[in-house]
Write an enzyme that holds these catalytic residues in place. Sequence first.
Site, short mmCIF file in Angstrom:
data_model
loop_
_atom_site.label_atom_id
_atom_site.label_comp_id
_atom_site.label_asym_id
_atom_site.label_seq_id
_atom_site.Cartn_x
_atom_site.Cartn_y
_atom_site.Cartn_z
N ASP A 181 0.81 -1.23 0.00
CA ASP A 181 0.00 0.00 0.00
C ASP A 181 0.84 1.27 0.00
OD1 ASP A 181 -2.26 -1.68 0.24
OD2 ASP A 181 -1.92 -1.79 2.39
N GLY A 234 -4.10 -4.16 -4.85
CA GLY A 234 -5.12 -3.21 -5.32
C GLY A 234 -4.39 -1.95 -5.72
N HIS A 235 -3.93 -1.91 -6.97
CA HIS A 235 -3.10 -0.79 -7.43
C HIS A 235 -3.99 0.35 -7.94
CE1 HIS A 235 0.80 -3.35 -7.78
NE2 HIS A 235 0.29 -3.31 -6.57
N ASN A 244 -4.63 -10.05 -4.54
CA ASN A 244 -4.48 -9.47 -3.20
C ASN A 244 -4.01 -8.02 -3.33
OD1 ASN A 244 -2.11 -10.58 -4.24
ND2 ASN A 244 -1.31 -11.26 -2.28
N LYS A 258 2.05 2.14 -5.15
CA LYS A 258 2.76 1.65 -6.34
C LYS A 258 1.96 1.92 -7.61
CE LYS A 258 3.10 -2.37 -4.32
NZ LYS A 258 2.78 -2.02 -2.92
N LEU A 271 3.19 12.29 1.09
CA LEU A 271 3.79 13.35 1.92
C LEU A 271 2.71 14.31 2.42
CD1 LEU A 271 6.58 14.54 2.83
CD2 LEU A 271 6.36 16.11 0.90
P1 IMP Z 1 -2.70 -12.81 1.44
O1 IMP Z 1 -1.69 -12.24 0.51
O2 IMP Z 1 -4.11 -12.54 1.01
O3 IMP Z 1 -2.47 -14.26 1.72
O4 IMP Z 1 -2.57 -12.06 2.85
C1 IMP Z 1 -1.43 -12.24 3.68
C2 IMP Z 1 -1.05 -10.93 4.37
O5 IMP Z 1 -0.57 -10.00 3.41
C3 IMP Z 1 -2.23 -10.23 5.07
O6 IMP Z 1 -1.72 -9.55 6.21
C4 IMP Z 1 -2.68 -9.21 4.04
O7 IMP Z 1 -3.34 -8.10 4.62
C5 IMP Z 1 -1.34 -8.80 3.44
N1 IMP Z 1 -1.46 -8.32 2.06
C6 IMP Z 1 -1.62 -9.05 0.95
N2 IMP Z 1 -1.66 -8.29 -0.14
C7 IMP Z 1 -1.52 -7.03 0.28
C8 IMP Z 1 -1.46 -5.78 -0.41
O8 IMP Z 1 -1.52 -5.68 -1.63
N3 IMP Z 1 -1.30 -4.68 0.38
C9 IMP Z 1 -1.17 -4.76 1.73
N4 IMP Z 1 -1.22 -5.91 2.41
C10 IMP Z 1 -1.39 -7.04 1.69
#
Ligand code: IMP
Length: 427
Positions: free
Chosen positions: A13, A40-41, A38, A16, A331
């Site tokens: 987060d 979310g860009h 996973n 990127k 910032l």
């Molecule tokens: P998973 O990737 O869904 O298996 O989640 C594993 C851990 O990585 C969890 O703590 C998620 O919140 C974190 N996570 C996965 N993808 C992201 C992302 O794109 N941004 C922030 N945290 C992420």
Amino acid sequence: MNSLALIGLQWGDEGKGKLVDWLSARFDLDIRYQGGPNAGHTVVVNGKKWVFHQMPAGILNPGINVAIAAGCILHPETLFKEWEELDADGVEYLSRTFIDPRVNIILPQHRLLDRLRDEARGKNKIGTTGRGIGPCYEDKHAYYGLRIGDLFSASLDQRLEIIVDHHNAIIEKVYGADGVEKKTVLEGLEVAAERIRPLVADVSNLAYEYIESGKKVLFEGAQGVLLDIDHGSYPFVTSSNPGAIFVPTGVGISPKLVARVLGLTKAYATRVGAGPFPTEASGELEARLQKLGQEFGAATGRRRRCGWLDLPLLRYAVRLNGVDGLAITKLDVLDSFDRLKVCTGYRQPDGTVKGEITPRDFDPGEPVYEEIEGWKKTTSEADNFEDLPSQAQDYIRWISTQVDIPVWMVSVGQDRTKTIALPDLPF
Ligand code: IMP
């Protein structure tokens, strides 16, 4: 050489998506090399917000091609939803998108298993995104995975039968839930196969050819270095390797072809999901950072934990990935603060202070903070570094000195235009 890996140096987060979009105007090919939906860009152009989970975030630039490389995993329905949004806005993408046949597919039962398993962990849950990431990567490594290339094989039905039987045994016998129907899964895959077929290409060769012919290639990292399966805060990690050190494997190119590394850090810190976060704030301060930074997950909408910038972890992330230049994002979120805090080290029981820690150090010691005077002025109107309030310039220079690499970019707002490129930026 003309390639750049763009990676997150924190817990994901870092913004990127926005910088990939901005840089893509200067590149020929944007490649996602790990992770799946996973991510979310987020990209904001002319007031419209796009959130890319599967498509590389550079796609909104008409001059660039994009690719999903072997190290990624793909949930076809999520990809198709993004295509619908691009269609609705008249963005052409089909002739500019390539998908490697080695990409593993996230099946419906992977998502189900992800949720069942994290719930079963009770108070020890990881807080995954529930997108099937862990189970899909797990199957890849246990040789149970189904890849994009398999969609076109005559034995797809047979392969799927073995996989579904294996998954249903776990879903039903371990978790007492209802398994999935092979027929339904197969129908979904057949639809996906037809839509994806024209885009299948060897992304490893493609990347090599682009770089060899002098074209510019951007490697788009997802998540952040501190969530790395091998080098992050295990077990509170994701199932891939988000750093630049994975680009060669994820794409299928020689490490010598990754010319430069741009690392992103927020001007403060956030984390979604469980796991250690030594500079985490609490109470009013955390609520203020959350509100000002709109710190709610782009993939899941979950509240992000917020805190101060952690230089010892940043130094680790920079060193691990050979980061050449920094981008400092969000910032503007700090504009209204009277004073800022930054963690510069960790005091050990013997009184010494460690300047670098790893995310594996669950008990890194007592954070030592430096207090910095805030600038109390708006930064979001600045077009150049010199337009920033002098205290904000000092803050940027100070971070650069602390981690001993130049700052290449500063981000001062969500919109594409709220980006400051510093003279050191090589692209
Ligand atoms: P998973 O990737 O869904 O298996 O989640 C594993 C851990 O990585 C969890 O703590 C998620 O919140 C974190 N996570 C996965 N993808 C992201 C992302 O794109 N941004 C922030 N945290 C992420």
